[in-house]
Design an enzyme around this catalytic site. Structure first.
Site, short mmCIF file in Angstrom:
data_model
loop_
_atom_site.label_atom_id
_atom_site.label_comp_id
_atom_site.label_asym_id
_atom_site.label_seq_id
_atom_site.Cartn_x
_atom_site.Cartn_y
_atom_site.Cartn_z
N CYS A 104 0.92 -1.06 0.02
CA CYS A 104 -0.04 -0.05 0.11
C CYS A 104 0.85 1.29 -0.14
O CYS A 104 1.36 1.85 0.95
CB CYS A 104 -0.87 -0.06 1.21
SG CYS A 104 -1.90 1.33 1.49
N CYS A 106 -0.50 4.25 2.20
CA CYS A 106 -0.22 4.00 3.67
C CYS A 106 1.02 4.15 4.05
O CYS A 106 1.42 4.80 4.87
CB CYS A 106 -0.79 2.69 4.12
SG CYS A 106 -1.97 2.01 3.23
N ASP A 107 2.21 3.59 3.28
CA ASP A 107 3.25 3.70 3.66
C ASP A 107 4.61 4.45 2.93
O ASP A 107 5.63 4.49 3.32
CB ASP A 107 3.91 2.06 3.58
CG ASP A 107 3.04 1.20 4.64
OD1 ASP A 107 2.68 1.61 5.37
OD2 ASP A 107 2.77 0.18 4.14
#
Ligand code: NAP
Length: 303
Positions: free
Chosen positions: A133, A136-137
């Site tokens: 992701c 997200c990261d």
């Protein structure tokens, strides 16, 4: 017998949330069950630019907007894992890890999960450099060098997103050309800090002090191995349907996708399936929301 709800929707991705919106607008009682966070795959999508009426929005923002609409319309929502659907013909029992619920109709909207490469080091360095992701990261790898694996829409979209944050992005794809939409490919090719390794498969992840430092790739044309120093690697090699909990029902095809007809009905009466968990031609937000509306409408017409 008094049932807990008219309809239980399993999965609060865009398809399931659309069903909830349509059902609640028709005042049908429904329970939406989600095991993680609302939004499904779009929570792992950086930018959405093909949902009509919204020129550009982040996946998490669209998820939040849809979920607040669901809540404002009075849908019941719980966060737990559905383990089994028990078909009692006249009604269904939804067996969760916390409690059982009864209903007349079920809408399965459990979507898909990221496919894993299944190579050495992948498990060891997941969340320690390896991610599925970028939204997200990605920010963890600001001004660092990363790799993206895959050649479809997700890999190319997320490589573009990461090229805005990271110093350099290496896209690793096993074929000689990318299969993403042309406009996305063109945008990627314009980026000065992106390199594409074609004909290349990742063979191993290596690290130091418990964090990823290197990816080993094999070029299937030249037969040469190469090591690339990276701090992060984002894997976008497709998805697998979340249907393990349906195995007793026998409603999935040989690839694990739920079989549905034009009304999103599965082979079992009063069980519907919508969105990416179904076998379909086009996996998009618009087609997932369309499925959600069609299933809800079929249920509304039976009231
Ligand atoms: P996808 O389109 O299935 O692409 C998967 C990619 O991963 C392909 O390049 C495939 O290569 C590669 N791959 C598969 N298994 C691999 C392996 N074991 N090792 C290395 N590479 C592997 O998946 P996706 O990009 O996640 O997209 C899923 C669906 O959502 C698609 O229908 C897509 O169109 C849709 N989507 C649409 C948008 C948009 O419209 N903007 C954005 C994201 C996703 P091969 O080509 O060699 O098989």
């Amino acid at each position: 017998m008094k049932l807990d709800f008219n309809t239980i929707i399993i999965g609060a991705g865009v398809a399931g949330m659309t069903s909830a919106i349509y059902l609640r607008r028709a005042e049908v009682t429904c329970l939406l069950i989600e095991q993680e966070m609302p939004g499904g795959q779009i929570t792992r999508t950086s930018t959405i630019e093909n949902y009509p009426g919204i020129k550009s929005i982040t996946g998490p923002d669209l998820a939040v907007d849809m979920f607040s609409q669901v809540q404002e319309l009075g849908a019941n929502v719980i966060f737990t894992k559905v383990e089994k659907i028990i078909d009692q013909e006249e009604y269904k029992i939804i067996h969760t890890s916390t409690k059982d619920y009864t209903c007349k109709h079920v809408i399965i909207a459990t979507g898909r999960s990221p496919r894993k490469l299944m190579i050495e080091g992948e498990e060891k360095y997941t969340n320690r450099g390896i991610s599925y992701c970028a939204i997200c990261d990605g920010p963890l790898y600001k001004k660092k060098e990363v790799a993206v694996i895959g050649g479809g829409n997700s890999a190319v979209e997320e490589a573009i997103y990461l090229s805005n944050i990271c110093t350099h992005v290496t896209l690793i794809h096993r074929k000689d050309r990318l299969t993403a939409q042309k406009n996305l490919i063109n945008r990627l090719l314009e980026r000065p800090n992106v390199t594409i390794e074609y004909h290349s498969t990742a063979t191993e992840f290596m690290g130091e002090d418990g964090h990823l430092t290197t990816i080993k790739i094999h070029n299937t044309e030249t037969k040469k191995e190469k090591q690339i120093a990276i701090s992060g690697c984002f894997i976008y090699i497709g998805q697998i349907p979340n249907t393990a909990f349906l195995k007793d029902l026998n409603i999935c095809n040989e690839h694990g996708y739920v079989k549905t007809n034009h009304l999103q009905e599965t082979p079992i009466d009063n069980i519907f399936a919508v969105g990416d968990v179904t076998s379909k031609e086009l996996y998009q937000i618009v087609t997932a929301t369309s499925d959600g509306a069609i299933a809800a409408n079929a249920i509304i017409n039976r009231q």
